[in-house]
Structures are given as structure tokens and as C-alpha cells.
Design an enzyme around this catalytic site. Structure first.
Site, PDB file in Angstrom:
ATOM      1  CG  ASP A   1      -0.190  -0.015   2.519  1.00 46.80           C
ATOM      2  OD1 ASP A   1       1.060  -0.100   2.481  1.00 46.80           O
ATOM      3  OD2 ASP A   1      -0.826   0.073   3.581  1.00 46.80           O
ATOM      4  N   GLY A   2       2.166   1.129  -0.091  1.00 41.77           N
ATOM      5  CA  GLY A   2       3.028   2.306  -0.179  1.00 41.77           C
ATOM      6  C   GLY A   2       3.685   2.693   1.140  1.00 41.77           C
TER       7      GLY A   2
ATOM      8  CE  LYS B   1      13.020  36.675  -0.745  1.00 47.86           C
ATOM      9  NZ  LYS B   1      13.703  35.390  -0.826  1.00 47.86           N
TER      10      LYS B   1
ATOM     11  CB  THR C   1      11.940  28.868  -7.843  1.00 51.30           C
ATOM     12  OG1 THR C   1      12.104  30.184  -7.271  1.00 51.30           O
ATOM     13  CG2 THR C   1      10.852  28.127  -7.099  1.00 51.30           C
TER      14      THR C   1
ATOM     15  CG  ASP D   1      16.204  36.895   1.983  1.00 57.18           C
ATOM     16  OD1 ASP D   1      17.087  36.757   2.845  1.00 57.18           O
ATOM     17  OD2 ASP D   1      15.591  35.943   1.482  1.00 57.18           O
TER      18      ASP D   1
HETATM   19  C1  R5P Z   1      14.424  32.608   1.893  1.00 57.11           C
HETATM   20  O1  R5P Z   1      14.172  33.084   2.977  1.00 57.11           O
HETATM   21  C2  R5P Z   1      15.674  31.851   1.580  1.00 57.11           C
HETATM   22  O2  R5P Z   1      16.797  32.360   2.243  1.00 57.11           O
HETATM   23  C3  R5P Z   1      15.929  31.843   0.091  1.00 57.11           C
HETATM   24  O3  R5P Z   1      16.191  33.169  -0.330  1.00 57.11           O
HETATM   25  C4  R5P Z   1      14.736  31.312  -0.669  1.00 57.11           C
HETATM   26  O4  R5P Z   1      14.340  30.080  -0.116  1.00 57.11           O
HETATM   27  C5  R5P Z   1      15.078  31.130  -2.114  1.00 57.11           C
HETATM   28  O5  R5P Z   1      13.954  30.690  -2.794  1.00 57.11           O
HETATM   29  P1  R5P Z   1      13.833  30.849  -4.374  1.00 57.11           P
HETATM   30  O6  R5P Z   1      15.096  30.263  -4.958  1.00 57.11           O
HETATM   31  O7  R5P Z   1      12.601  30.043  -4.730  1.00 57.11           O
HETATM   32  O8  R5P Z   1      13.657  32.289  -4.664  1.00 57.11           O
END
Ligand code: R5P
Length: 278
Positions: free
Chosen positions: A16-17, A171, A201, A148
Site C-alpha cells: 500500500d506504499g 525582497k 526556484t 534578503d
Molecule cells: C528565503 O528566505 C531563503 O533564504 C531563500 O532566499 C529562498 O528560499 C530562495 O527561494 P527561491 O530560490 O525560490 O527564490
């Protein structure tokens, strides 16, 4: 590490996984180290880890040191709006209740996450390793940019190691993969080292690099601890002003890019394990 062999364990799935684990070693009264990633498929790997710890506890291991170089689920580390969980605290509870007696990890998303654990945490950092290679690529007068406000600790450490100045970006998230940036500081005519903990991402790094380029940065190198590189992240980076992407190998990496350079955390980890078994 000399003289230490890896223990045998059967890992599979029930029809069942559900995850099936069987420890095939006598671990009674032994110190056990479990090295596990929870990146890539975090839900499955976290569950797998908890089940492995439980099996070891029930097999009477004297201590269970869990090594998770990138501890996922840590970005949700506070209740910043109604209705959201604090997954970093939940993961800390789960690991402890399962039976982990110590955690070894690199660059937690926020230092205070260490305090969520009621067991000792060895919180290691990747910046010395990253700065060593960054120094080979860049001149002395670089500006280390935190993309950020949460990355200021990392950027400050890097700036210290690189003998550089520091600048910070503000940011604003527009969506899960799009961000808007404002720079506090000056990068005109200077080489830039963008320093962050996670690249997921790539939205943050690409937006930060584009802004630095617009503001006159000479060249842009990136240093990060954890490369999740989700979806088309690396092709976005490939076509961005980022010249080189330095990443610690805190998680298994299949992704490839001409800009990517992976740096090994193994010596640092081996040294730590050695200090624990001395
Ligand atoms: C955020 O607080 C982290 O320090 C990274 O800046 C963030 O996780 C990066 O995410 P992405 O590459 O999706 O912009």
C-alpha cells in the site's frame, strides 16, 4: 572514515506504499549515525528517517545521531499569519519523539531553529568552504550582497571571510517564484558575491543578480549552502547575469549546469563525526 563500515538495513515499501524498514545489524548498546537527506522528496524522506530512528531505538541503540545536512521544512519557522503551521518546530518534535539523541546539520534557515530541539544540535556552517573557492575567483574589493534580510548573518560571515563590504536587498515576494528587490548599499563598479542559504526556484538569486547588474556590478558570483534547484531553476540561472554558482553538496545533486560548482562538505562532516566518537 577509516575502520568504519556502513551498517546494513533493508528499506522498501509495503504493497500500500507504507515504508518498510529492517535494521540488519546488531546495534544493541551501539552509537549509531544515520545520514539522510530530506530534500528531493521531503515528505517521503522525512517519514523514512523517522521510521529508521524508531527501528534503531527499538533495537536498543545507545545513541542515534541523525545527520541531515539540509534540514527541510525549516523555512516555516514562525507563525507570520493566521492559519499557518511552524513546521520547523514540528520536525524538531518528530525527530526527538522518534528517538534521535543528537542532530548534525548545516546552515539552518534561521539560527533560532536550533532552540526548537530538546536534544543537542551540531549546527555547522558552509561559509568557510564557500569563501575559500570564492576567494580564488574574485578580487579583494568585492561586495557581499544578502538577497534578503534573512540572509544577513550569512552575508556578514562571508564578508568577514572575503574581506569585503556588505549590501542588503529588501525582497518582496510577488508569487512563489517571482520577487521584487530593492538594494540597500552600493555595488557600482564592484564584483559582487551573492550569499544565501537556499536556492529553490532561483527567483531570488536571479532577481538579485539582475538588479546588481542594472546597478553597475562588474561580475556576479553566487555562494549558497543548499541547492534545491527546483523545476527550471538552473536554466533561469544559466541565462542570468550570474557568472558562477558555488554550492555546498548538502544534498544529492543530479542537476547540471556549466555555471554550477559543487563543493564537498565531507571533510567537515568527517571531522565532526570523529570528534563525537573520540
Ligand atoms: C528565503 O528566505 C531563503 O533564504 C531563500 O532566499 C529562498 O528560499 C530562495 O527561494 P527561491 O530560490 O525560490 O527564490
Amino acid at each position: 572514515m577509516g575502520g568504519i563500515t556502513s551498517g546494513q538495513m533493508k528499506l522498501g515499501s509495503f504493497p500500500d506504499g507504507e515504508i518498510a524498514v529492517e535494521i540488519q545489524e546488531d546495534v544493541r548498546e551501539k552509537r549509531v549515525f544515520v545520514l539522510q537527506t530530506i530534500a528531493g522528496d521531503p515528505n517521503r524522506y522525512l517519514c523514512e528517517l523517522l521510521i529508521i530512528i524508531d527501528a534503531l531505538k527499538r533495537a536498543s541503540a545507545s545513541s542515534i545521531v541523525v545527520i541531515v545536512p539540509y534540514l527541510g521544512y525549516c523555512r516555516q519557522d514562525r507563525k507570520d499569519r493566521p492559519g499557518v503551521p511552524i513546521t520547523a518546530k514540528l520536525v524538531a518534535n518528530l525527530l526527538t519523539v522518534a528517538g534521535a539523541t543528537r542532530l548534525v546539520t548545516f546552515d539552518l534557515h534561521a539560527d533560532q531553529v536550533e532552540g526548537f530541539f530538546e536534544i543537542p544540535v551540531d549546527h555547522l556552517h558552509c561559509q568557510t568552504l564557500l569563501a575559500k573557492t570564492a576567494k580564488e575567483l574574485m578580487q579583494n574589493n568585492c561586495v557581499v550582497v544578502a538577497p534578503d534580510l534573512g540572509s544577513i548573518r550569512i552575508a556578514e560571515e562571508m564578508a568577514g571571510l572575503m574581506n569585503g563590504d556588505i549590501a542588503v536587498m529588501k525582497k518582496r515576494r510577488l508569487s512563489s517564484s517571482e520577487v521584487e528587490m530593492t538594494l540597500i548599499g552600493d555595488v557600482a563598479g564592484r564584483p559582487v558575491l551573492l550569499a544565501d542559504d537556499i536556492c529553490s526556484t532561483g527567483g531570488t538569486l536571479v532577481a538579485a543578480a539582475e538588479l546588481c547588474r542594472k546597478l553597475g556590478a562588474k561580475r556576479i558570483i553566487v555562494a549558497i549552502s543548499h541547492g534545491l534547484f527546483v523545476g527550471d531553476c538552473l536554466s533561469r540561472i544559466e541565462s542570468s547575469p550570474i557568472e558562477r554558482l558555488l554550492v555546498a553538496n548538502s544534498l544529492p545533486q543530479q542537476a547540471a549546469s556549466t555555471k554550477l560548482r559543487q563543493l564537498s562538505l565531507a571533510p567537515q562532516l568527517a571531522e565532526l563525526i570523529h570528534s563525537l566518537i573520540r
